[in-house]
Design an enzyme around this catalytic site. Structure first.
Site, PDB file in Angstrom:
ATOM      1  N   GLY B 288       0.807  -1.212   0.000  1.00 33.72           N
ATOM      2  CA  GLY B 288       0.000   0.000   0.000  1.00 33.72           C
ATOM      3  C   GLY B 288       0.843   1.266   0.000  1.00 33.72           C
ATOM      4  CB  SER B 289       0.142   4.576   1.492  1.00 34.00           C
ATOM      5  OG  SER B 289      -1.208   4.492   1.148  1.00 34.00           O
TER       6      SER B 289
END
Lengths: 119, 573
Positions: B288-289
């Site tokens: 993810g981020s």
């Protein structure tokens, strides 16, 4: 000549017996020493074992998890807390002592002569 | 006719009446005999001298059953000399069935001391016509003494080395485990075997304790802190699993690595449970981020994007059936730093597209995202990389989906971004900075590294990473809240939270990553990494910084300082 050969022969026999005795003594000594060496080697091995076991035991007692649990358990008596960043400094952060200023000839009350400046 | 024999001359002399002749004959014979004996004695004396002069030859050691089982292993120590693994001598019970006189009597006697032995197996073994059978391995000294006292002929003991881990589960996944014959089957134990110990043992050299202990780069105190904080995080946030890794950015040494749930290597059966796998290096996840770290670094390093550039985060991106939006979107044009601290998917996507798909693939390959991480642990998973890269894939990869990597991949790549731009392969053995420089390769410019330091610090000062701050230790980092795939689609409820950090940001020395897998949404903090993983990192840094000798400082505006320093450096060049 015969007598000489006889003497030589007897001498040789005596020398041979002496040599045999010496060799036997050496061999016996070597055996005894060898046995002692083997015993010492075994003892050294046993000591190494003991040291290894003790090291393992020490490591077990010195585990951070165990020490943390102990501190937690005895926190009333030990009163220890984690160190915070503002408790840590560096020697360079402490300023050097200021030079003492020279004391002027201003007499204090009742004093006759100016005091020496403190060094 | 008178018959007279002609005797040989030497005998004829005997019959000679002359007085001198026999003596002379004797002389000759005596001399001859004397010479023969003298030569024999001289030979003996010569051999004695020869034996005295030749050096001692070592005696031939005959291989016994004892030798073939007491395979010693070297101790494993941490970087400060604390014992992580060592050998303990135990006794193993064996039988020589050919020498056993009465099987029933032997079995009855044994049953009094070892009732847990299976009677059928033991009977079969003792009745067989073999020369050697194991009955029970690694028994306690008390049991050994009791069986010894039974006095059964044909039963004996061999001392075996049992592997003991004083730390228990402290560094379980790093240590790995050994099988009953003391051969490494996982982790560093297996690496030591592959690295030459197995060959030594095959040649018969590794018999006793003379092996040099093996030092690792792991710090047992830091390892304990990481494990403690990850467990605390998993419990507090009701998570399924957790990972914590600390790596030295200047040398590539792994200082600590923990994956929860773990096992006690003293009980190797636990290692086989699937849930106790090593998620740090053997598990792949869509991070993810945190991946935006690498996308941003890629954009900045390409020269096409600068810190003052802006990208449009107002309108969602659409690719066929898929729509990409921001979580808590700002719905305005964002500068690059804002994209980073607000963790904007749209901003990152547009930034990545402006650099180009091929450049993105090349950059990710450069920082090692397409291959297994090269290190000594045998359990190193290869990443799952999409085979085709249409625009939609390039965009989702830029914010950490569609590509699955291990947490270790993220740590090593981040370390390259923090140390000035050099990718150093990680190692579990001690390594100096000079040695690391020999295996390092440049992946980004020093200017890009400065900009990433600025963004990391800004994110903790003003962005989603506020909870990760440890006062005095200047932490910087990026949060990642990744939705996990459940039954083929992304689930809003199941998240993988991570925080990829480095400290101290003025001159980073360590990268810290924490992963919290599926925190319980109903607990305080919910499922956002800004609450869960950051708390873990803050707890870790607070405790390990004094141990690692990081001096506390309290700069009022560190991100501005980093920016000023970086600009000065760029201008000076």
């Amino acid at each position: 000549m015969a007598r000489f050969i006889n003497a030589l022969g007897i001498m040789t026999v005596i020398v041979m017996i002496a040599v045999a005795a010496v060799v036997y003594a050496l061999k016996k000594n070597a055996e005894v020493a060898g046995y002692a060496v083997a015993q010492l080697a075994q003892q050294i091995d046993d000591e190494h074992e003991r040291i290894a076991t003790l090291k393992a035991e020490w490591s077990l007692l010195d585990q951070p998890a165990r020490l943390q649990a102990l501190v937690e358990h005895f926190k009333d008596k030990l009163v220890l807390s984690a160190i915070t960043a503002d408790q840590i400094g560096h020697i360079s952060e402490i300023p050097m002592a200021p030079k003492p200023a020279a004391v002027e000839a201003a007499p204090a009350e009742g004093a006759a002569a100016p005091k020496q400046p403190a060094r | 006719m008178r018959f007279s024999l002609r005797l040989p001359a030497i005998l004829r002399r005997r019959t000679d009446k002359s007085a001198r002749a026999p003596l002379e004959a004797m002389h000759g014979r005596l001399l001859l005999a004397g010479l023969v004996f003298a030569s024999v004695y001289l030979t003996i004396a010569g051999r004695l001298v020869w034996f005295g002069l030749t050096p001692d030859r070592p005696s031939v050691a005959y291989l016994t059953a004892q030798d073939s089982v007491s395979a010693a292993r070297p101790d494993i120590l941490d970087r400060n000399g604390e014992t992580l693994a060592t050998d303990i001598r135990t006794a193993s019970l064996y039988a020589e069935p050919r020498k056993i006189i009465d099987v029933d009597e032997a079995m009855e006697a044994l049953a009094t001391v070892l009732p847990e032995l299976d009677t059928d197996t033991v009977r079969r073994k003792l009745s067989s016509d073999t020369g050697f059978q194991w009955l029970k391995r690694e028994v306690t000294p008390a049991i050994r003494d009791k069986v010894h006292a039974l006095g059964i002929p044909g039963i004996g003991f061999l001392t075996e080395n049992k592997r003991f881990y004083p730390g228990g589960p402290l560094a379980a996944h790093i240590m790995g485990s050994v099988n009953i014959d003391n051969q490494g089957i996982a982790g560093i134990e297996k690496h030591i075997d592959d690295d030459g110990l197995a060959d030594l043992q095959a040649l018969g050299f590794a018999k006793n304790r003379e092996l040099e202990p093996v030092r690792l780069s792991i710090d047992a105190r830091v390892q304990h802190v990481v494990r403690d904080e990850v467990i605390r995080g998993v419990e507090t946030f009701g998570a399924k699993a957790g990972v914590g890794i600390v790596m030295d950015v200047e040398t590539g040494e792994i200082i600590a690595m923990s994956s929860i749930p773990d096992f006690d290597p003293n009980d190797p059966a636990q290692a086989l449970e699937k849930d106790n796998m090593n998620r740090a290096t053997a598990g792949v996840f869509e991070l993810g981020s945190v991946f935006k770290t690498f996308s941003t670094a890629m954009a900045l390093d390409s020269g096409k994007v600068g810190l003052n550039d802006s990208f449009d985060a107002r309108v969602p991106l659409r690719f066929g059936g898929r729509t990409i939006t921001d979580f808590h979107g700002k719905h305005r044009v964002l500068t690059v730093p804002e994209i980073f601290i607000f963790s904007s998917n749209l901003g990152t996507a547009r930034m990545a597209l402006s650099v180009g798909i091929d450049a993105e693939k090349e950059f990710l390959d450069r920082i090692g995202m397409f291959k297994r991480v090269p290190m000594e642990l045998p359990e190193s998973a290869g990443p799952i990389v999409p085979r085709h890269w249409p625009q939609v894939t390039a965009v989702t990869v830029s914010f950490g989906h569609s590509i699955s990597v291990t947490p270790m991949h993220a740590v090593v790549a981040a370390s390259a971004l923090m140390n000035g731009g050099l990718y150093i392969p990680p190692t579990f053995y001690p390594r100096t900075h000079e040695q690391a420089m020999k295996v390092a390769r440049r992946v980004v410019s020093p200017e890009t590294s400065d900009k990433m330091r600025y963004l990391f610090r800004l994110n903790v000062e003003k962005g989603s990473g506020k909870r990760a701050e440890a006062p005095g230790y200047r932490v910087g980092g990026k949060t990642g809240t990744a939705e996990k795939v459940v039954n083929g689609s992304y689930s809003g409820n199941k998240n993988l939270n991570s925080f990829l950090a480095a400290f101290p940001m003025d001159k980073p020395r360590y990268v810290v990553l924490s992963v919290v897998d599926e925190p319980d949404p109903s607990r305080a903090g919910g499922r956002t990494a800004g609450f869960t993983a950051t708390t873990v990192v803050s707890g870790i840094v607070r405790r390990i910084a004094p141990m690692l000798g990081v001096q506390p400082k309290f700069p009022p505006d560190l991100s501005a300082e980093i920016m000023a320093e970086a600009s000065a450096r760029t201008r000076a060049q």
